[in-house]
Design a protein around this motif. Structure first.
Motif, short mmCIF file in Angstrom:
data_model
loop_
_atom_site.label_atom_id
_atom_site.label_comp_id
_atom_site.label_asym_id
_atom_site.label_seq_id
_atom_site.Cartn_x
_atom_site.Cartn_y
_atom_site.Cartn_z
N ALA A 133 -4.65 2.27 7.34
CA ALA A 133 -4.48 0.81 7.29
C ALA A 133 -3.24 0.42 6.48
CB ALA A 133 -5.73 0.14 6.73
N GLY A 134 -2.16 1.06 6.79
CA GLY A 134 -0.89 0.71 6.16
C GLY A 134 -0.82 1.07 4.69
N SER A 136 -3.30 0.66 2.50
CA SER A 136 -4.18 -0.13 1.63
C SER A 136 -5.57 0.49 1.50
CB SER A 136 -4.29 -1.56 2.15
OG SER A 136 -4.70 -1.56 3.50
N ARG A 236 8.83 -8.30 7.52
CA ARG A 236 8.63 -8.26 8.98
C ARG A 236 8.87 -9.63 9.60
NH1 ARG A 236 3.97 -8.11 12.72
NH2 ARG A 236 4.80 -7.14 14.59
N GLN A 252 5.23 -1.28 6.68
CA GLN A 252 4.43 -0.29 7.40
C GLN A 252 5.09 0.12 8.70
OE1 GLN A 252 0.65 -1.73 8.65
NE2 GLN A 252 -0.04 0.24 9.40
N THR A 253 5.66 -0.84 9.44
CA THR A 253 6.31 -0.50 10.70
C THR A 253 7.83 -0.53 10.55
OG1 THR A 253 6.14 -2.79 11.44
CG2 THR A 253 4.41 -1.27 12.15
N ILE A 271 0.40 -7.07 2.76
CA ILE A 271 0.05 -5.65 2.65
C ILE A 271 1.08 -4.77 3.34
CG2 ILE A 271 -1.61 -3.94 3.49
CD1 ILE A 271 -3.80 -5.99 2.83
N GLN A 272 1.50 -5.18 4.55
CA GLN A 272 2.44 -4.35 5.30
C GLN A 272 3.76 -4.18 4.57
OE1 GLN A 272 0.48 -6.49 6.60
NE2 GLN A 272 -0.73 -5.15 7.92
#
Lengths: 318, 256
Positions: A133-134, A136, A236, A252-253, A271-272
């Motif tokens: 989950a990234g 987390s 993002r 994350q991405t 979070i990401q």
């Protein structure tokens, strides 16, 4: 765990990459001895890095076909080294290539692969914790033998071994299989308009998010990054809105960064995004919202509008 | 004419706070909602673009519970032509199981006369982040695979795939049939039109039982790491805080 732990080492400017050195440090928690695999001719600096990290043996696969990247071929070379070393555990840094090559190895062996491992829970039977989950959430996983793992970036700091390894060099020609080169890089193109490879290796990153206000809102951000000899990273939402290119995205991405200092301007800290910047040594947030996660998680904060604060910083820097 | 199979996964939306199920074995999306990963959104967009350019078709597939039909209809709304639902408890399926189930379906369809020239999956799922379904699928089907593709063009039986790298981009030219895992960043997913939404509501979704007995994931449980206590030092407000901030930069040693 009986037998060597084999680590795939990726090169970076002639040395073993930072993430590979982290993976070698991590490998020492899993067993002894540690072996390293370098694809292509290893430089003396890369060999020295492996020895400093305690590698007893450095395997060097010399097949010229490995010069142009083909993940299946790298997987074959890795499988060959793992077989010759009789390694019960194979691991790599959690980079795009490290992850891709180990997934090839796992598919060939029909074994599970645990990606983004952050710590060893127990060595025998092997259980690890990995990020999901990234980043987390942590998942505890039992790993079959042969264990195939990637180590999350900056899960450990790259510490030299208490005693340097012998680093005995074992050269061999990788025996590639038919089909290993079906998907091989045929062209590489340098990015125009800036070198974003600087982002992941930058000592200073100046980040900007929605608070930039639009594509024209990055002038001071660019200027501050330039003044500090650093790189620009964005959230993002900035790339989703088309304000800046994706290769600048931290998260994350996007890219995961680990600079000495990350100055996050107008970024809420979802979070990401945090998954991509949490390994920064010092985080400074500039934000109008004192309760934003980026502010509460930072080491230092300035509460204010980035469009007013950054010019003042530039003026102060002279 | 290129037939593309694009595989998506219903996962809890993790853009906000992440919660665990009461038994600690899964992510709880009851409050956050569910979505496919950003990579998969881009995979759908690439698939639709290839089909448009080659007069081909897009089939979207998911493996999951009954609710996962929502993600299939979302893909149908932005241009996928038909959908296959491998109805199963996704939590019981590890990445090797998922790859085996998709491979089996591809083989069965080939036997029935429907060949997929290209199979796309996301680079990694937003929830489990396994990074391996596409590569395992390629081995199961004995096809070449490229990971991290951000743009793909198809012509003359060859897929040209562009992968971002730290320095710029790398290009692969791969004969079809092939597999690719897609990474966010090369294309912008389109929004569904009203017409697309209406069509998606009515479009048939074929439900199939996966012909694979799952071996599982090896997962023993999840935990949320405790949030570190806030240790922020507020240097001040507005432009007046600039000297204090620069002093910190000097202390760190990034400016002299």
């Amino acid at each position: 765990m009986t037998g060597p732990v084999l680590v795939l080492v990726e090169p970076e400017e002639g040395r073993a990459s930072l993430v590979s050195r982290e993976a070698l440090t991590f490998a020492r928690q899993l067993g002894d001895p540690v072996h390293a695999l370098v694809l292509g001719a290893a430089t003396e600096a890369a060999l020295q890095d492996c020895r400093e990290q305690g590698a007893a043996v450095v395997h060097e696969a010399t097949n010229p076909e490995l010069g142009r990247y083909a993940a299946a071929a790298w997987g074959t070379a890795l499988a060959q080294a793992a077989g010759e070393a009789k390694a019960p555990v194979v691991l790599a840094g959690g980079t795009p290539r490290g992850t891709e090559v180990l997934a090839h190895l796992a598919a060939r062996y029909g074994q599970p692969m645990a990606a983004n491992v952050v710590q060893v829970v127990q060595a025998d039977p092997l259980e690890v914790e990995r990020q999901v989950a990234g980043g987390s959430v942590l998942e505890r996983v039992r790993v079959n033998t042969p264990g195939i793992l990637t180590v999350a970036g900056h899960a450990v700091a790259p510490e030299p071994a208490p005693a340097a390894g012998a680093g005995e060099l074992r050269r061999y020609e990788a025996r590639l299989r038919p089909g290993d080169l079906r998907a091989q890089v045929v062209r590489t193109e340098a990015r125009s308009g800036g070198d974003s490879s600087a982002l992941t290796g930058a000592r200073v990153v100046v980040g900007a998010g929605r608070g930039a206000g639009g594509p024209d809102g990055f002038g001071a951000v660019d200027a501050l990054a330039s003044r500090l000899g650093g790189a620009v990273g964005v959230s993002r939402v900035v790339t989703s809105l088309g304000w800046r290119p994706h290769h600048e995205q931290v998260g994350q991405t996007g890219s995961r960064i680990a600079p000495e200092v990350y100055i996050a301007c107008g970024i809420s800290g979802a979070i990401q995004h945090w998954a991509g910047c949490a390994s920064s040594k010092t985080i400074i947030a500039i934000n109008t919202d004192a309760e934003a996660p980026m502010v509460t998680k930072a080491d230092y904060a300035v509460i204010g509008d980035m469009h007013e604060v950054i010019p003042a910083i530039l003026e102060e820097l002279g | 004419m290129t037939n593309v199979l694009v595989c998506v996964k219903r996962a809890p939306d993790i853009t906000g706070e992440v919660l665990l199920t009461p038994d600690g074995t899964g992510l709880d999306g009851r409050y956050s909602g569910y979505a496919i990963s950003a990579h998969e959104e881009c995979a759908v967009e690439i698939a639709v673009g290839i089909a448009e350019a080659t007069d081909g078709s897009v089939t979207v597939l998911t493996l999951g519970g009954e609710e996962a039909v929502e993600q299939l209809r979302n893909a149908l709304a932005v241009g996928a032509h038909d959908a296959v639902h491998l109805l199963a408890e996704a939590d019981r399926f590890g990445p090797a199981d998922v790859a085996a189930a998709i491979a089996d379906l591809v083989r069965v369809r080939e036997g029935d006369g429907t060949a997929y020239d290209l199979v796309l999956v996301g680079n990694d799922a937003a929830d489990t982040g396994d990074f391996q379904v596409g590569i395992r699928l390629a081995y199961a089907l004995d096809r070449p695979v490229v990971a991290g593709a951000q743009r793909i063009e198809v012509a003359g039986g060859v897929a040209t795939m562009h992968v971002g790298s730290a320095e710029g981009s790398e290009t692969y030219e791969v004969g079809l049939p092939a597999v690719a895992t897609v990474l966010e960043g090369g294309v912008t997913p389109r929004y569904p039109s009203i017409k697309g939404r209406m069509r998606a509501k009515k479009a048939p979704v074929e439900t199939v039982a996966p012909a694979v007995e799952p071996r599982g994931t090896g997962a023993l449980g999840l935990r949320l790491p405790p949030p570190p206590p806030s240790q922020v030092t507020v240097l001040g407000e507005g432009p007046g805080a600039a000297p204090a901030l620069v002093a910190v930069l000097r202390e760190i040693g990034v400016v002299s």
